[in-house]
Design an enzyme around this catalytic site. Sequence first.
Site, PDB file in Angstrom:
ATOM      1  N   SER A 207       0.812  -1.226   0.000  1.00 22.95           N
ATOM      2  CA  SER A 207       0.000   0.000   0.000  1.00 22.95           C
ATOM      3  C   SER A 207       0.838   1.266   0.000  1.00 22.95           C
ATOM      4  O   SER A 207       0.343   2.324   0.367  1.00 22.95           O
ATOM      5  CB  SER A 207      -0.929   0.090   1.218  1.00 22.95           C
ATOM      6  OG  SER A 207      -1.817  -0.954   1.219  1.00 22.95           O
TER       7      SER A 207
ATOM      8  N   SER B  95      -5.682   2.040   5.387  1.00 21.20           N
ATOM      9  CA  SER B  95      -4.921   2.898   4.481  1.00 21.20           C
ATOM     10  C   SER B  95      -5.378   2.682   3.048  1.00 21.20           C
ATOM     11  O   SER B  95      -6.037   1.697   2.740  1.00 21.20           O
ATOM     12  CB  SER B  95      -3.432   2.566   4.591  1.00 21.20           C
ATOM     13  OG  SER B  95      -2.991   2.810   5.903  1.00 21.20           O
ATOM     14  N   CYS B  96      -4.990   3.621   2.177  1.00 19.09           N
ATOM     15  CA  CYS B  96      -5.308   3.515   0.757  1.00 19.09           C
ATOM     16  C   CYS B  96      -4.738   2.236   0.170  1.00 19.09           C
ATOM     17  O   CYS B  96      -3.680   1.823   0.594  1.00 19.09           O
ATOM     18  CB  CYS B  96      -4.699   4.685  -0.008  1.00 19.09           C
ATOM     19  SG  CYS B  96      -5.580   6.191   0.288  1.00 19.09           S
ATOM     20  N   PRO B  97      -5.358   1.623  -0.788  1.00 19.96           N
ATOM     21  CA  PRO B  97      -6.563   2.031  -1.502  1.00 19.96           C
ATOM     22  C   PRO B  97      -7.852   1.484  -0.892  1.00 19.96           C
ATOM     23  O   PRO B  97      -8.898   1.630  -1.477  1.00 19.96           O
ATOM     24  CB  PRO B  97      -6.355   1.372  -2.863  1.00 19.96           C
ATOM     25  CG  PRO B  97      -5.687   0.076  -2.538  1.00 19.96           C
ATOM     26  CD  PRO B  97      -4.797   0.373  -1.342  1.00 19.96           C
ATOM     27  N   TYR B  98      -7.749   0.820   0.286  1.00 21.38           N
ATOM     28  CA  TYR B  98      -8.910   0.076   0.789  1.00 21.38           C
ATOM     29  C   TYR B  98     -10.124   0.956   1.096  1.00 21.38           C
ATOM     30  O   TYR B  98     -11.256   0.515   0.839  1.00 21.38           O
ATOM     31  CB  TYR B  98      -8.485  -0.822   1.962  1.00 21.38           C
ATOM     32  CG  TYR B  98      -7.398  -1.759   1.504  1.00 21.38           C
ATOM     33  CD1 TYR B  98      -7.714  -2.846   0.683  1.00 21.38           C
ATOM     34  CD2 TYR B  98      -6.058  -1.515   1.784  1.00 21.38           C
ATOM     35  CE1 TYR B  98      -6.722  -3.670   0.185  1.00 21.38           C
ATOM     36  CE2 TYR B  98      -5.058  -2.336   1.289  1.00 21.38           C
ATOM     37  CZ  TYR B  98      -5.397  -3.407   0.486  1.00 21.38           C
ATOM     38  OH  TYR B  98      -4.418  -4.201  -0.022  1.00 21.38           O
TER      39      TYR B  98
END
Lengths: 402, 79
Positions: free
Chosen positions: A303, B17-20
Amino acid sequence: MKSILQPIFTRYWNPYVVLLIAGILSALYFTLTSTVWAVTGEFTRLGGDLLLLFGVDISGWQYFDMVHLQGTTWNRPDGWIVWGMFAGALIMVLLSNSFKIRLPKQKRRYVQGLIGGIIAGFGARLALGCNLAAFFTGVPQFSFHSWIFIIATGIGTFFGSKLTKTRWWKGKPSLTRGSGKPTQGKNRIIQPYIGGTIAVLYIGLITYFFATGQKFLGLGALFGLAFGILIERGQICFTSAFRDLFLVGRSIMAKAIIIGMAVSSILTIIVISLYDVTPITQIAALSTFVGGVLFGLGIVMASGCETGMMYRLMEGQLLFLPVFAGNIIGATFLAYAWDHLGVYTVLVKSGAKINLIDSIGPIGAITVTLVMLAGLYALTVYGEKRYHRKLAVKKGMNVHAS
Amino acid sequence: MQAELEADFTLDLRGESCPYPVIYTLEALEGMNKGELLQVITDCPGSFRNVPEEALAHGYTFAQDPVKNGQEYLFYIYA
């Protein structure tokens, strides 16, 4: 005064503006120091420092010679780029009162972060640069290895995005019926004061470097600070540039990065022509491709890439601690594998340093670079349009079905 | 703060956190009936921008302006 400062510290900045400034600053940094904005080389050196600390004899490791492992991170300009970025990001996070310890509810993220971080660290160093030296600051140096790296990163990111979408990877979020409860806010705001104090101390340090004649440490610390401020305020995420295009058809970051690189390329070619500086060229070989694919895959798994994880960590997203550790482990393992496991012989030896300026002259180099970037831009727009066309078809079918 | 809307579903993304946040939000909206209201609570700074922008790009509408609540944001989106 407050009305001018408020938007600067409370709102995030437009990524186009931020990457434009970053492109100009990286060209300026190159003009002043003949080195480029990069981070993973220093991560490898940090790994070397740690090995030395634990008494490992690394004198025979070729990779550490190649990246000039000397002194400590505190007296390397590249070291101060890294610490400056951390400092700049932290100062902005605190000034905007947005620090908060953020722990992922999905515990699997820690494992994903560590593994992804290792793969990304290994891949970046195999390719001799991450999204900076082999991408954002590599293209403007007209080093051909960055062209291979971009394509390879795109491929790696594509597979990473596929993985991200699988159910066992992403996990299930907490979706509940009815309204939820937001966190009760605290009225006392102290973060900006801490941020201000750190800023004053850090500027004092930069002044000290210049006052004592340590010009390159001062420049590293100063530009590191600026890059840290920029990536945090712009929420610049190289990982998302490709990934979000595949995942949700989002293109803003990719476009902003391409424009930043184009401006930086034009400025750099002018500097190179005027001052006769030698551009930084890295080996283009099979290793660049393999490293790029691994890097692309790793950053999506984790991520965040080696740059994005820096400001995320400063925001208090603790997920990025294992990512940072993974990056250093991966980079250090590559340094070991380079000569001990035959990586150099198999993947690198057959390659060559190719610089477009040497091959086709400065006019040719800037022309093909801008054409390549325009092509990337067009592909990005195409990817976005294609995603939304598919989405419209899907939605249309849902309407008919119901 | 504006008047609280009564949401049909709440997606609590604090800590993610991104992209979740974007993926989860779009999936939740996709699974809901048209007209139902989703409340999203998120604290990932990247999501302050990409969640509302992508919800709009995917054809969903906002019931009200995003609410900033300390270090987190609240979004109210109609499926």
